[in-house]
Each structure stands twice: as structure tokens, then as C-alpha cells.
Design an enzyme around this catalytic site. Structure first.
Site, PDB file in Angstrom:
ATOM      1  N   ASP A  56       5.788   1.106  12.033  1.00 22.09           N
ATOM      2  CA  ASP A  56       4.192   0.391  11.354  1.00 22.09           C
ATOM      3  C   ASP A  56       3.743  -0.762  12.361  1.00 22.09           C
ATOM      4  OD1 ASP A  56       3.324   2.662  10.383  1.00 22.09           O
ATOM      5  OD2 ASP A  56       3.633   1.841   8.621  1.00 22.09           O
ATOM      6  N   LYS A  65       1.162  -0.773   0.194  1.00 21.24           N
ATOM      7  CA  LYS A  65       0.460   0.091  -0.307  1.00 21.24           C
ATOM      8  C   LYS A  65       0.845   1.447   0.170  1.00 21.24           C
ATOM      9  CE  LYS A  65      -1.744   1.457   3.699  1.00 21.24           C
ATOM     10  NZ  LYS A  65      -1.061   3.421   4.918  1.00 21.24           N
ATOM     11  N   ASN A  66       2.029   1.088   1.264  1.00 22.58           N
ATOM     12  CA  ASN A  66       2.782   2.711   0.991  1.00 22.58           C
ATOM     13  C   ASN A  66       3.644   2.324  -0.001  1.00 22.58           C
ATOM     14  OD1 ASN A  66       1.332   3.205   3.234  1.00 22.58           O
ATOM     15  ND2 ASN A  66       3.488   2.507   4.136  1.00 22.58           N
ATOM     16  N   ARG A 101       1.308  14.671  13.717  1.00 20.87           N
ATOM     17  CA  ARG A 101       1.660  14.888  12.290  1.00 20.87           C
ATOM     18  C   ARG A 101       2.005  15.769  10.987  1.00 20.87           C
ATOM     19  NH1 ARG A 101      -0.466   8.801   9.024  1.00 20.87           N
ATOM     20  NH2 ARG A 101       1.658   9.111   7.987  1.00 20.87           N
ATOM     21  N   ARG A 112      -8.231  -0.830   5.720  1.00 25.97           N
ATOM     22  CA  ARG A 112      -7.506   0.218   4.767  1.00 25.97           C
ATOM     23  C   ARG A 112      -5.942  -0.424   4.132  1.00 25.97           C
ATOM     24  NH1 ARG A 112      -6.401   5.385   7.868  1.00 25.97           N
ATOM     25  NH2 ARG A 112      -5.384   5.301   5.869  1.00 25.97           N
ATOM     26  N   CYS A 162      -4.866  12.663  13.798  1.00 25.93           N
ATOM     27  CA  CYS A 162      -4.387  11.702  13.245  1.00 25.93           C
ATOM     28  C   CYS A 162      -4.492  10.689  14.384  1.00 25.93           C
ATOM     29  CB  CYS A 162      -3.050  11.752  12.681  1.00 25.93           C
ATOM     30  SG  CYS A 162      -2.861   9.940  11.920  1.00 25.93           S
TER      31      CYS A 162
END
Ligand code: EPZ
Length: 421
Positions: free
Chosen positions: A308, A22-23, A122, A400, A117
Site C-alpha cells: 500500500d 481504515k483497514n 484478488r 476512500r 479489482c
């Protein structure tokens, strides 16, 4: 709304295939704005964040065809618009990486500030500083970043902030610099594999970038970029999550398609905690040995232990005999999952940016609430080893970033189902 119900206690066994990252995919999709020619992105996971990014591009008048079952997105940005409004941007912070490509292509753009967030503060000061160094006038007004320039000019830019190099900040400045006049040096660049993959995509588009994957990038601007065809790397965080799933359930999982070289820090900590990790023929095999040992972990930018993976590793620590400590150096307040893990019987106290975890013999199932993507993965892992039934609510967070996580876990023997409320 959907929720996941898990009956914990089954050691997970078998093979799981890792999806595209995803990233990596999100900034690469944004980078297609840099050319009027068609681009094809392959290996894209079918996730809600990817759909949000495609929706934003469509809103900017870009032609986007998403073949969801094949993981292919075809994009052509012939005449993109330059304004990305709050209603779209607020859904996903990664949309801030539209700023660099829109500015480089149009010389005038407005992208809404993304908003709050749950994983902590952020800011985007480093992104803005970098774009200013390339000659942009940047104004923050009425909730928008308004960036404009006559032309962008190469410069030297430092991207290392208080909490390490910014990942999407590096992406933004790199995407702006590829069309700038002259040479840009990005020092203290984020060297996450996702940023390296973006650089590889940009090079396929005709960009001149040296040092991809390192802390120093040298970018010689070109006048135009062409379309490109690219397959994104696989998701190291999804792979890491399955590695921890094997550890927490005392299972034996073969992980296919992962880049083991992107997961050295996770492998290292799992081995230290007594789990066997073997690499062979493009797979990673992770086997529990029935006996976890406490470890200390500090999250850091790549190649350090990824933030993460902090919630997932915390979940493993909750059932590891003894005291483990996990310190968060990237997002110091990213501990929202801890109070939910306490509902399952975890014994964790937060001291500043560290979680002190006293391992318990058993977690016991309870209803819990997901509050962000990785926190929800941590809760699912905790549920997999808890006695009885765990109900993870608000699982749109998990959707997500994890493609079909319930199906993949079920295939490995987990008793897990998704139900609609
Ligand atoms: C990326 O976010 C990832 N998102 C995050 O993934 C990941 O947690 C993070 O990098 C760190 O690895 C995507 O790639 C889409 P940063 P990013 O800018 O780029 C501070 C997930 O779960 N900072 O590297 O937004 C910031 O507050 C997620 O998939 C500034 O101070 O993160 C943080 O403390 C969530 N000023 C640190 O730097 C800035 O201008 C690192 O943030 C920018 C960041």
C-alpha cells in the site's frame, strides 16, 4: 465529480495529525456482528469506505449510529440478516470480511463475491478454505458465497498463500473461530497491525486469542461474546504517505499520532534514500536533505515494505537521480499509476512485477486520472513536486482511504485545491 488541482514545487513543512486506520476499522466494524450487545468503535476515520461498511450493516438490520465529526460509531447487531447483496458488496472488497462473523453468528449466510479489482487478481480461495476447515459447507453459486454449518469446530488452518498470508482471510477465519467449538490454530496468519488490532477488539469482546500480532494464533472458542469499546490504531499507510510527501518535496514534516513501530520498513528505505527520519515523543519527523539516492524496494507482507506504499515510493523514485527498482510481491500487477506518472514526465518501465525507475530532473504538471486508492496518493505526491499544474481526476478513489488529504496537505504549505467539475 471532484478533482484536485496542485501547483507543485513547495517544500512541505509543519505538523500533520494522522487519522484512525481504515483497514483496522473495517474488519472491526464487521466483528460487531458477533454479538447482540452494543459496541462502540472510536478513532474511526470519516471515509467513504467506512460509510459503505456502515450502510451494509444497516441493510443487514443492524443499528448503526455514526458520529462522523467525533470519529465514533455505535453499533448493535441484535438480529442481523444473513445476506449481503452484490449492489452493496461490489462497492468495496473489504465487505468480504462479513463472511466469518455472519457465519459464526447465524450458521447460514450469503455474501456476494466482490468482483473485479484494478490492483490485480484478488481471489478469496484462502478465506473459503479456512472456513471449510472449521466445518462450514461453502458453495459458490449465482455470484454468492453461501456458507452454512450446524456448528463450527476448531481446527488447524494454514493462511499463507502464494503471495504471503492473506490479511482479510486471516480476519475472516479468526472471526469465525472465536465462536467455534474447541481450539483453532491459525498458522501462517497475517501479522499486520490491523489484524492485531482486530484480535485486541475480539479479546475485549470476550474472545480467547493467544499470539495476536504473530504468525500463529491460538483461538479457544467461546459460546457468546459481549459488547466492547475500542479505539482503532492510527493509519500507518496515511503516515507513510506523509513521510514520502516530505521526501518528494524536500520538506520537513512532523507526523503526530503515528505508530512509528509500524513503519520500520518505510523508514528504513527513506533513510537509505538520504532522507532524515527522527522519532521523538510520539512523533515522526521526516526531513529532506536536498539529495535523494536510488534504492531498491520489494513489497512484502508485514513487517516488509507495504504494497500500500508502493505507488507513493514509486513517485519518490521518479525524481531520484539514478535508477531505482521497486518489485511488487503482493499484488504483482499493481502498476496502474505508472502510465499516469509517465504523463508527468516520469521515466519508468515495467519488467514483470518490477518497475525500473530512471529518475528525471523535473516532473511537469499535466491532467492525470486516479485509478485506485494508493495510485491516486502516488499521483498527488508526484503533483506536489511537478513544475506547473497537475490535475488529479476521479479523486473519489483518494477519499476512500485518506481523510481530508487536501486540507492536511494545504496546512503543510501545498498549493492544492479540490474543485467540482
Ligand atoms: C488487505 O487486502 C488490505 N485491505 C489491502 O489494502 C492491502 O493491499 C492488502 O491487505 C495487502 O496488504 C484491507 O485491509 C481492507 P490479501 P486483502 O488477502 O486482505 C492473494 C488499500 O489500498 N490472495 O492479504 O484483500 C491476493 O490476490 C488496500 O488500503 C489469494 O491468493 O489482501 C494477493 O496477491 C487495497 N487468495 C495476496 O494474496 C486469497 O484467498 C494478498 O492479499 C486471498 C488473497
Amino acid at each position: 465529480m471532484e478533482k484536485i488541482i496542485i501547483s507543485g514545487g513547495n517544500p512541505l513543512r509543519g505538523t500533520v495529525e494522522i487519522s484512525g486506520s481504515k483497514n483496522a476499522a473495517l474488519p472491526i466494524i464487521a466483528a460487531t456482528l458477533l454479538t447482540s450487545e452494543p459496541c462502540t468503535i472510536r478513532g474511526v476515520p470519516n471515509l467513504s469506505d467506512i460509510q459503505f461498511m456502515c450502510d451494509i450493516l444497516r441493510w443487514l438490520s443492524v443499528k448503526v449510529t455514526h458520529h462522523k465529526t467525533d470519529g465514533v460509531i455505535e453499533i448493535q447487531a441484535q438480529h442481523p440478516l444473513g445476506v449481503a447483496p452484490y449492489e452493496l458488496v461490489r462497492k468495496m472488497r473489504a465487505s468480504v470480511c462479513l463472511l466469518g462473523p455472519l457465519l459464526a453468528r447465524l450458521h447460514n449466510c450469503k455474501v456476494s463475491l466482490p468482483g473485479g479489482c484494478v490492483i490485480g487478481d484478488r481471489p478469496i480461495d484462502q478465506h473459503l478454505k479456512g472456513l471449510k476447515r472449521l466445518g462450514a459447507d461453502v458453495l459458490v453459486e449465482n455470484g454468492y458465497v453461501h456458507a452454512r454449518c450446524n456448528e463450527l469446530t476448531g481446527s488447524d488452518v494454514f493462511m499463507g498463500g502464494r503471495f504471503g498470508s492473506t490479511v482479510l482471510g486471516t480476519a475472516n477465519v479468526m472471526m469465525a473461530a472465536v465462536l467455534a467449538k474447541g481450539t483453532t490454530w491459525i498458522e501462517g496468519a497475517a501479522c499486520e497491525p490491523e489484524i492485531e488490532d482486530l484480535a485486541i477488539f475480539l479479546i475485549k469482546m470476550g474472545a480467547k486469542i493467544k499470539g495476536a500480532g504473530s504468525h500463529i494464533l491460538e483461538i479457544e472458542g467461546v459460546e457468546v461474546l459481549n459488547g466492547a469499546d475500542h479505539k482503532v490504531i492510527t493509519d500507518r499507510i496515511e503516515a507513510g504517505t506523509f513521510m514520502t510527501a516530505a521526501a518528494i518535496t524536500n520538506g520537513d514534516i512532523e507526523i503526530k499520532g503515528a505508530h512509528a513501530e509500524h513503519l520500520c520498513a518505510v523508514r528504513d528505505k527513506l533513510e537509505e534514500s538520504g532522507v532524515t527520519v527522527e522519532r521523538a515523543n510520539g512523533t515522526i519527523r521526516v526531513k529532506g536533505n536536498g539529495d535523494l539516492k536510488p534504492v531498491d524496494v520489494i513489497t512484502m507482507p508485514y513487517p516488509g515494505f507495504p504494497t500500500d506504499m508502493q505507488a507513493q515510493m514509486s513517485a519518490v523514485m521518479t525524481v531520484t537521480p539514478g535508477i531505482s527498482v521497486i518489485t511488487e510481491k503482493v499484488f504483482p500487477n499493481r502498476f496502474m499509476h505508472i502510465s499516469e506518472m509517465a504523463r508527468l514526465g516520469a521515466d519508468v518501465s515495467i519488467e514483470g512485477s518490477s518497475a525500473i525507475v530512471k529518475g528525471v530532473k523535473h516532473l511537469s504538471g499535466a491532467p492525470v486520472m486516479a485509478c485506485d486508492l494508493r495510485a491516486s496518493a502516488g499521483l498527488v505526491l508526484a503533483g506536489l513536486c511537478a513544475d506547473g499544474e497537475t490535475e488529479v481526476n476521479r479523486i473519489y478513489h483518494v477519499d476512500r482511504g485518506y481523510e481530508r488529504i487536501d486540507q492536511k496537505l494545504r496546512h503543510l504549505g501545498a498549493k492544492i485545491e479540490r474543485v467540482s467539475e
